[in-house]
Design a protein around this motif. Structure first.
Motif, PDB file in Angstrom:
ATOM      1  N   ALA A  29       0.368  -0.873   0.262  1.00 46.40           N
ATOM      2  CA  ALA A  29       0.093   0.021  -0.467  1.00 46.40           C
ATOM      3  C   ALA A  29       0.684   1.511  -0.015  1.00 46.40           C
ATOM      4  O   ALA A  29       0.167   2.678  -0.365  1.00 46.40           O
ATOM      5  CB  ALA A  29      -1.003  -0.205   0.839  1.00 46.40           C
ATOM      6  N   ASN A  30       1.802   0.974   0.001  1.00 42.75           N
ATOM      7  CA  ASN A  30       2.848   2.279   0.749  1.00 42.75           C
ATOM      8  C   ASN A  30       3.924   2.020  -0.271  1.00 42.75           C
ATOM      9  O   ASN A  30       5.007   3.297  -0.810  1.00 42.75           O
ATOM     10  CB  ASN A  30       3.815   2.700   2.123  1.00 42.75           C
ATOM     11  CG  ASN A  30       2.588   2.781   3.122  1.00 42.75           C
ATOM     12  OD1 ASN A  30       2.655   4.053   3.594  1.00 42.75           O
ATOM     13  ND2 ASN A  30       2.460   2.123   3.690  1.00 42.75           N
ATOM     14  N   ASN A  31       4.033   1.264  -1.201  1.00 42.30           N
ATOM     15  CA  ASN A  31       5.260   0.831  -2.450  1.00 42.30           C
ATOM     16  C   ASN A  31       6.076   1.340  -1.874  1.00 42.30           C
ATOM     17  O   ASN A  31       6.806   2.737  -2.481  1.00 42.30           O
ATOM     18  CB  ASN A  31       4.495   1.709  -3.104  1.00 42.30           C
ATOM     19  CG  ASN A  31       5.882   1.659  -4.567  1.00 42.30           C
ATOM     20  OD1 ASN A  31       6.382   0.071  -4.686  1.00 42.30           O
ATOM     21  ND2 ASN A  31       5.750   1.879  -5.732  1.00 42.30           N
ATOM     22  N   THR A  32       6.992   0.865  -0.602  1.00 43.51           N
ATOM     23  CA  THR A  32       7.901   1.685   0.317  1.00 43.51           C
ATOM     24  C   THR A  32       9.396   1.075  -0.044  1.00 43.51           C
ATOM     25  O   THR A  32       9.457  -0.190  -0.522  1.00 43.51           O
ATOM     26  CB  THR A  32       8.383   1.456   1.583  1.00 43.51           C
ATOM     27  OG1 THR A  32       8.791   2.294   2.075  1.00 43.51           O
ATOM     28  CG2 THR A  32       7.958   0.165   2.482  1.00 43.51           C
ATOM     29  N   SER A  33      10.015   2.083  -0.447  1.00 38.43           N
ATOM     30  CA  SER A  33      11.094   1.398  -1.432  1.00 38.43           C
ATOM     31  C   SER A  33      11.762   0.915   0.764  1.00 38.43           C
ATOM     32  O   SER A  33      13.852  -0.060  -0.137  1.00 38.43           O
ATOM     33  CB  SER A  33      12.345   2.525  -2.018  1.00 38.43           C
ATOM     34  OG  SER A  33      11.927   3.362  -1.812  1.00 38.43           O
ATOM     35  N   ALA A  34      12.037   1.312   0.933  1.00 40.07           N
ATOM     36  CA  ALA A  34      12.715   1.488   2.428  1.00 40.07           C
ATOM     37  C   ALA A  34      13.750   2.312   2.412  1.00 40.07           C
ATOM     38  O   ALA A  34      14.838   2.594   1.484  1.00 40.07           O
ATOM     39  CB  ALA A  34      12.581  -0.200   2.942  1.00 40.07           C
ATOM     40  N   HIS A  35      14.379   0.896   2.804  1.00 38.59           N
ATOM     41  CA  HIS A  35      16.575   1.823   2.986  1.00 38.59           C
ATOM     42  C   HIS A  35      16.823   1.240   1.493  1.00 38.59           C
ATOM     43  O   HIS A  35      18.360   1.455   1.800  1.00 38.59           O
ATOM     44  CB  HIS A  35      16.881   0.804   4.232  1.00 38.59           C
ATOM     45  CG  HIS A  35      16.652   1.317   5.218  1.00 38.59           C
ATOM     46  ND1 HIS A  35      16.936   0.313   6.447  1.00 38.59           N
ATOM     47  CD2 HIS A  35      15.319   1.850   6.066  1.00 38.59           C
ATOM     48  CE1 HIS A  35      16.599   1.062   7.863  1.00 38.59           C
ATOM     49  NE2 HIS A  35      15.207   2.222   7.447  1.00 38.59           N
ATOM     50  N   VAL A  36      16.413   0.249   1.048  1.00 42.57           N
ATOM     51  CA  VAL A  36      17.396  -0.203  -0.439  1.00 42.57           C
ATOM     52  C   VAL A  36      17.306   1.029  -1.039  1.00 42.57           C
ATOM     53  O   VAL A  36      16.812   2.471  -0.916  1.00 42.57           O
ATOM     54  CB  VAL A  36      16.521  -1.097  -1.674  1.00 42.57           C
ATOM     55  CG1 VAL A  36      16.859  -2.359  -0.339  1.00 42.57           C
ATOM     56  CG2 VAL A  36      15.057  -0.850  -2.309  1.00 42.57           C
ATOM     57  N   VAL A  37      18.271   1.176  -2.539  1.00 42.66           N
ATOM     58  CA  VAL A  37      18.845   2.698  -3.170  1.00 42.66           C
ATOM     59  C   VAL A  37      17.684   2.556  -4.451  1.00 42.66           C
ATOM     60  O   VAL A  37      17.610   1.483  -5.177  1.00 42.66           O
ATOM     61  CB  VAL A  37      19.990   2.298  -4.010  1.00 42.66           C
ATOM     62  CG1 VAL A  37      19.612   3.476  -4.513  1.00 42.66           C
ATOM     63  CG2 VAL A  37      21.057   2.431  -2.866  1.00 42.66           C
ATOM     64  N   ASP A  38      15.922   2.964  -4.196  1.00 43.52           N
ATOM     65  CA  ASP A  38      15.208   2.726  -5.546  1.00 43.52           C
ATOM     66  C   ASP A  38      16.083   2.841  -6.938  1.00 43.52           C
ATOM     67  O   ASP A  38      15.716   1.708  -8.004  1.00 43.52           O
ATOM     68  CB  ASP A  38      14.594   4.282  -6.250  1.00 43.52           C
ATOM     69  CG  ASP A  38      13.768   4.529  -4.392  1.00 43.52           C
ATOM     70  OD1 ASP A  38      13.714   4.538  -3.052  1.00 43.52           O
ATOM     71  OD2 ASP A  38      12.452   4.769  -4.654  1.00 43.52           O
TER      72      ASP A  38
END
Lengths: 406, 477
Positions: B154-163
């Protein structure tokens, strides 16, 4: 007899301060809780209950917190709160997780403070837990067994009774091993191992419960009374070392009894044997082909960081193949027997001990070893109920060693 | 929406019990509280507590719950693990909470090249499950231990990774099963390994902030695991550090999977905890990836050659695994250490720079709380995912502060975050677009864009049943 009053008098505790201190423990921890919920997945409840958010470490802690802050201790909420608080197995996983990944909160202290508070308010413990508490008080064990039959299992074993005899090492058997015929082989195995190692040991003639179940169920008065009774006895017989079978008794003597650790060395039997085997290398009669997985009892592992010693003992046996379950050591899954749950039926959608046996089978083991009478009972029940006895058996580490010694 | 009498709640439970076994419905006060609080440091509000929490198992049950909610016009909130950092899991009106915990099945179809999982699956469990088969979960949130797959999608989060290295989760989502707010069930995407060209409804739900439907099944491509190499660079100041990062992009280097940074003062804390020699400056730690050890190492060297050009105090590959683990965990432990030392709670913002102005943005981030009435009273710490040009300036909120002051602190944080992300024409890449960030969205993209989202929401959810309050945002103090 008014036991509430009696234990309170015995304690000579300022009741108002006692309650205020309990509230402070809860409120302070909950205020610092970030609700990051990292504690969820390490918690046995997350895996065994329906998994509602209140059925988790931070959920239980926030429940008692809001109960105090919002005055939610009305009749209709009391039982719900009690049932939540007494769900906890007190395995300590949440405390380790919070320390390594989050705020480092004394989650378990807060939950146990909540239990003590409910006990003070006569809301706790769970109805089924009242009898074992009464039995500890009346008979010195939570099973309502006669004190005079406690040492019956020792007949013919030629073990010193303290007093009148004396010994260097006090072998503290604990209630469950003493009274459960099914567990007598564990006690007998240890007697054999001590004799093999020429240990000058004995057993208290009038051993009584260490009080651990009372403290876990929130009965602080009864716990302190049992502590006093035991301390008096330990001092009067002049013991220098205590070796326990149960990690629960071990943890209680080591971490919860006041002013004992400086005078008396407290050891779990796995520690004691590991040291003794350094002095006398054991000879084993054969090479075995068993695949063993070791289930960490919470009060040995997660509470006292004793993970490698029992494994090292098992590895001494020639041919043994030791495999690990997918939840192991700090992340070990509780058997479900701690925290007073041995004495009550609580919500389990999936029984923890069943999950544990499934994990042991998945790891390819045909023996699940443990070093705790309660874990032993829980795991054995699961094996029996699922009719898995032809695939896997539960054995105590002491039993395995004793069987294989030459 | 106003609070309901208890007879009304009883009626809801009775109806819900026709859909889901009664034991999976709770209405007690403690569950209602825990199911409506989040990571914000202030307490729940009674008037907003949900009426009931329900745990469906199937899409059909979800569908029936939403149809019922539409009939009686009661809000429905979807709850994974409740760890939103933007206030999306702190409800502003009462309603029914759907807890996704029971929708936690995972199936791995190696022969098809994908896996499918329910929204209640925990990120860590999914990662472990596929890692044992030689695959890699292409995102790594800090909350990996508990974050639910539904919330992540739902957030489509890349979080800590480099997009820019491997993309966002949405780049790997092949298709979804979704229950729309009106209860209709749809399937999107494909069971092949090519995502649709042209219109793909998947996009409304991946990164849709939970506005347009409840995802009940996620299908993601299995990504083969790769080899990794590790590197470090230490700079005497943040300016040189920023220039080093800019060079990596400008000199067309293969981007690292992770690239973290710690400002000197913050790095000192992490290093000290891990028993490392105190660094002489601000630290970059990165993980490069390749098909082989040698390949990953070559890429690490290419990255280092850019970093070296800005005269770091030190820049090298780390080959000793034990040392790397200490260095990497020195970054991970900072937040928890600060909380444990102070006995208080960590709170940070997500400031994102554009590439051109990274130096200036880092300077702004390092003065994040400089002139803010409440936050300036606190010490600022600075670290972040610098490979993704993201900074997390953070503070420790004293537990002694009252609720109002804590709320002001949180609001100030979002206001300043918005100012900076507006200044650099960026947006958060980790935590979602709305709730506390709604005012930012309106300023950043204009009222027309916001009205457009509202219209789309209306199309999907005419009665505003699903997760109301997220799009509207919270009234600012």
């Amino acid at each position: 007899m008014n036991r509430e009053k009696m234990t309170r008098d015995l304690d000579n505790v300022d009741e108002e301060k006692f309650i205020e201190d309990l509230k402070e423990i809860i409120l302070d921890a909950a205020k610092r809780c970030r609700n990051c919920n990292y504690c969820f997945t390490i918690c046995p409840l997350f895996h065994s209950t329906r998994g509602f958010m209140s059925q988790t470490p931070s959920g239980i802690m926030q429940s008692i917190n809001y109960a105090l802050r919002w005055n939610l201790l009305k009749r209709e909420d009391q039982e719900i709160l009690r049932d939540l608080l007494y769900l906890c197995t007190t395995c300590n996983g949440c405390v380790l997780r919070c320390k390594s990944k989050a705020t480092g909160l004394p989650v378990l202290d807060a939950i146990e403070a909540g239990r003590k508070l409910l006990r003070e308010m006569m809301i706790g413990p769970l109805p089924q837990q009242r009898k074992p508490l009464k039995d500890i008080y009346l008979y010195g064990n939570p099973y309502g067994e006669k004190p005079e039959t406690r040492v019956d299992w020792l007949k013919g074993l030629n073990v010193k009774m303290i007093p009148p005899e004396s010994a260097e090492v006090l072998f503290y058997v604990g209630c469950t091993t003493a009274y459960e015929p099914n567990l007598h082989p564990i006690g007998k195995s240890l007697v054999r191992l001590f004799q093999y190692l020429h240990i000058n040991f004995g057993i208290l003639k009038e051993e009584v419960c260490c009080g651990e179940p009372a403290r876990r169920m929130g009965d602080e008065g009864l716990f302190r009374e049992m502590m006093t009774r035991n301390l008096d006895q330990f001092k009067s017989v002049g013991i220098k070392t205590i070796v326990t079978i149960s990690p629960h008794c071990f943890n209680t003597f080591l971490n919860e009894y006041s002013s004992i650790q400086e005078e008396i060395k407290i050891q779990h039997y796995t520690q004691f044997l590991a040291e003794a085997f350094k002095r006398r290398t054991p000879l084993f009669k054969r090479e075995i082909s068993s695949v063993i997985t070791y289930h960490d009892p919470c009060y040995l592992g997660k509470h006292n960081q004793i993970f490698s010693t029992p494994r090292e003992l098992l590895k001494m046996i020639p041919g043994v193949k030791l495999v690990e379950m997918k939840m192991t050591k700090e992340e070990s899954l509780c058997c479900g027997g701690g925290g007073g749950r041995m004495f009550a039926e609580v919500e389990e959608e999936r029984r923890l001990s069943d999950m544990r046996i499934a994990q042991a089978l998945e790891a390819g083991a045909n023996i699940v070893a443990t070093a705790c009478p309660w874990c032993y009972k829980m795991l054995q029940t699961s094996i029996q109920d699922a009719n898995l006895g032809n695939k896997i058996v539960v054995k105590d580490v002491a039993e395995i060693l004793s069987e294989e010694l030459n | 929406m106003t609070n309901m009498e208890s007879s009304g709640i009883d009626r809801i439970v009775k109806e819900l019990a026709k859909i889901v076994p009664e034991k999976y419905i709770l209405t007690h006060i403690f569950e209602r509280i825990k199911s409506s609080i989040d990571t914000f440091p202030y307490e729940a509000e009674r008037r907003n507590l949900p009426y009931a929490i329900v745990m469906p198992k199937t899409k059909e049950e979800v569908s029936e719950i939403l149809k019922y909610a539409n009939r009686i016009r009661v809000p429905v909130f979807i709850r994974g693990s409740g760890t939103s950092f933007t206030g999306a899991s702190r409800y502003q009106v009462p309603g029914i909470v759907i807890n996704t915990h029971r929708m936690d099945e995972i199936e791995i179809y190696e022969e098809f090249g994908f896996f499918e999982c329910g929204p209640g699956c925990i990120c860590e469990s999914v990662a472990k499950e596929i890692e044992t088969r030689g695959f890699f979960l292409p995102f790594a949130p800090g909350s990996r231990l508990i974050a639910s797959m539904g919330g992540l999608i739902a957030n489509n989060t890349s979080a800590h990774v480099v997009d820019a290295s491997i993309g966002k989760p949405g780049d790997y989502v092949l298709g979804l099963e979704v229950v729309l707010p009106n209860g209709e069930i749809i399937e999107t995407g494909t069971k092949g390994l090519r995502r649709p060209a042209g219109t793909d409804l998947t996009k409304f739900f991946v990164g849709g902030d939970g506005l347009f439907g409840m995802v009940t099944k996620i299908r993601m491509r299995l990504v083969p695991a790769f080899e990794m190499a590790y590197g470090i660079a230490i700079y005497k100041d943040l300016k040189s550090l920023a220039k080093g990062v800019q060079r990596i992009y400008r000199e067309r280097r293969p981007l690292p999977l992770f690239m973290e940074f710690m400002e000197k003062k913050t790095a000192e804390i992490g290093y000290k905890i891990k028993g490392l020699e105190i660094p002489k400056g601000s630290v970059i730690l990165f993980v490069s990836i390749g098909n082989s050890k040698e390949g990953a190492s070559q890429i690490a060297n290419q990255i280092l050659s850019s970093l070296v050009a800005e005269n770091p105090i030190e820049a090298q590959q780390i080959e000793e695994v034990e040392l790397w683990e200490k260095l990497w965990s020195s970054r991970e432990v900072i937040g928890s250490y600060l909380m444990q030392e102070s006995g208080n709670q960590w709170s940070s913002a997500e400031v994102v720079s554009n590439l051109m102005k990274l130096e200036e943005c880092m300077d702004d981030a390092s003065h994040f709380n400089y002139d803010l009435p409440v936050l300036s009273q606190l010490t600022l710490y600075l670290f972040g995912h610098i490979g993704g040009l993201t900074m997390h300036p953070g503070v420790i909120i004293p537990k002694e502060w009252d609720n109002e002051k804590k709320k002001r602190a949180v609001d100030e944080k979002f206001q300043r975050e918005a100012e900076l992300n507006l200044k650099y024409s960026t947006c958060g890449g980790e935590w979602g677009q709305f709730a506390k960030r709604t005012p930012f969205f309106i300023k950043r993209y204009g009222k027309e864009s916001y009205e457009l989202v509202k219209k789309i929401k209306k199309t999907f959810d005419p009665n505003n049943i699903l997760n109301p309050g997220v799009l509207e945002g919270e009234p600012q103090q």
